[in-house]
Design a protein around this motif. Structure first.
Motif, mmCIF file in Angstrom:
data_model
loop_
_atom_site.group_PDB
_atom_site.id
_atom_site.type_symbol
_atom_site.label_atom_id
_atom_site.label_comp_id
_atom_site.label_asym_id
_atom_site.label_seq_id
_atom_site.Cartn_x
_atom_site.Cartn_y
_atom_site.Cartn_z
ATOM 1 N N GLU A 113 0.833 -1.199 0.000
ATOM 2 C CA GLU A 113 0.000 0.000 0.000
ATOM 3 C C GLU A 113 0.869 1.252 0.000
ATOM 4 O O GLU A 113 0.552 2.237 -0.664
ATOM 5 C CB GLU A 113 -0.920 -0.011 1.221
ATOM 6 N N LYS A 114 1.984 1.192 0.723
ATOM 7 C CA LYS A 114 2.922 2.326 0.776
ATOM 8 C C LYS A 114 3.504 2.607 -0.615
ATOM 9 O O LYS A 114 3.621 3.766 -1.033
ATOM 10 C CB LYS A 114 4.048 2.017 1.755
ATOM 11 N N LEU A 115 3.851 1.545 -1.328
ATOM 12 C CA LEU A 115 4.406 1.717 -2.668
ATOM 13 C C LEU A 115 3.351 2.299 -3.610
ATOM 14 O O LEU A 115 3.659 3.127 -4.474
ATOM 15 C CB LEU A 115 4.916 0.380 -3.211
ATOM 16 N N VAL A 120 1.489 7.143 -6.722
ATOM 17 C CA VAL A 120 0.548 8.229 -6.988
ATOM 18 C C VAL A 120 1.145 9.584 -6.591
ATOM 19 O O VAL A 120 0.985 10.583 -7.295
ATOM 20 C CB VAL A 120 -0.784 7.997 -6.246
ATOM 21 N N GLY A 121 1.864 9.605 -5.468
ATOM 22 C CA GLY A 121 2.374 10.875 -4.965
ATOM 23 C C GLY A 121 3.692 11.319 -5.558
ATOM 24 O O GLY A 121 3.962 12.530 -5.648
ATOM 25 N N LEU A 122 4.540 10.353 -5.979
ATOM 26 C CA LEU A 122 5.886 10.703 -6.418
ATOM 27 C C LEU A 122 6.211 10.304 -7.856
ATOM 28 O O LEU A 122 6.743 11.101 -8.629
ATOM 29 C CB LEU A 122 6.921 10.051 -5.484
ATOM 30 N N TYR A 123 5.920 9.052 -8.197
ATOM 31 C CA TYR A 123 6.419 8.507 -9.452
ATOM 32 C C TYR A 123 5.494 8.706 -10.645
ATOM 33 O O TYR A 123 5.944 8.662 -11.788
ATOM 34 C CB TYR A 123 6.718 7.016 -9.291
ATOM 35 N N THR A 155 15.717 6.503 -18.250
ATOM 36 C CA THR A 155 14.772 7.496 -17.738
ATOM 37 C C THR A 155 14.795 7.539 -16.211
ATOM 38 O O THR A 155 15.116 6.545 -15.546
ATOM 39 C CB THR A 155 13.344 7.183 -18.206
ATOM 40 N N GLU A 156 14.429 8.681 -15.656
ATOM 41 C CA GLU A 156 14.345 8.824 -14.203
ATOM 42 C C GLU A 156 13.266 7.916 -13.628
ATOM 43 O O GLU A 156 13.404 7.402 -12.515
ATOM 44 C CB GLU A 156 14.051 10.285 -13.832
#
Length: 208
Positions: A113-115, A120-123, A155-156
């Motif tokens: 769930e953290k990933l 959604v928040g970072l990647y 790619t990043e």
């Protein structure tokens, strides 16, 4: 109530789409004038499916149509898919009923769930295939179909999301209803494994 009606529409669409696709496939086999690309992407993978594969597909389609709880349906789907597609991790998001560009309520396999929250928040903003996820069209594709493998490794997004988790290849399904994105499914394979096959693509196309 609004969310329940929205999910019902998604399930009804899945049932109708499968019936249409099934008729299309039968017609395709009857016409020898198909170009090779279409033949390779549809008829050949269909022939490679064994009886057990079709039984699993039928069971998945049954659950898609009759399980009322969206979370339970998506979690069961991922478990069932493992019987016919080799993957190491997976996520299945639905989109917000008010804003189809927002992913939420992830179901995952070996995908915490953290990933999911980090994606959604970072990647997500680094994800070069984001345009395919929210354009209101249903499609199935391998990540290597949209970008050369060597180039994507530079790619990043690949360096920050794939490498730390040990993944290399991925297979995606963007789900849409009435030109509106309703969900995304992603399957991942660890480094050292082969890319997903056209048979794997075909299986997800059957479930769209």
């Amino acid at each position: 109530k609004k969310g329940e009606d929205f999910q019902k529409k998604v399930l009804i669409f899945g049932r109708k789409y499968f019936r249409i696709y099934e008729k299309f496939m039968r017609r395709s086999i009857q016409f020898p004038g198909m170009d090779f690309f279409h033949y390779e992407r549809s008829v050949l993978p269909m022939a490679l499916l064994e009886t057990n594969d079709w039984m699993v597909l039928n069971n998945i389609i049954y659950q898609i149509n009759y399980l009322k709880d969206s979370q339970e349906m998506r979690e069961n789907l991922l478990k069932q898919l493992l019987l016919i597609i080799d993957f190491d991790s997976a996520n299945f998001f639905v989109t917000d009923s008010d804003d189809p560009r927002i992913l939420k309520n992830m179901a995952g396999y070996n995908f915490s769930e953290k990933l999911g929250e980090d994606y959604v928040g970072l990647y997500e903003k680094l994800d070069y295939q984001k345009g395919l996820m929210f354009d209101g069209k249903s499609r199935v594709y391998r990540e290597t179909d949209i970008m050369e493998d060597k180039k994507r490794q530079e790619t990043e997004y690949y360096k920050q999301f794939y490498q730390p988790n040990g993944w290399h290849y991925s297979l995606h399904a963007s789900l849409a209803f009435e030109k509106r994105s309703v969900g995304t499914l992603a399957l991942f394979r660890r480094q050292g494994k082969e890319d997903f096959s056209y048979k794997d693509v075909f299986v997800l196309e059957m479930l769209q």
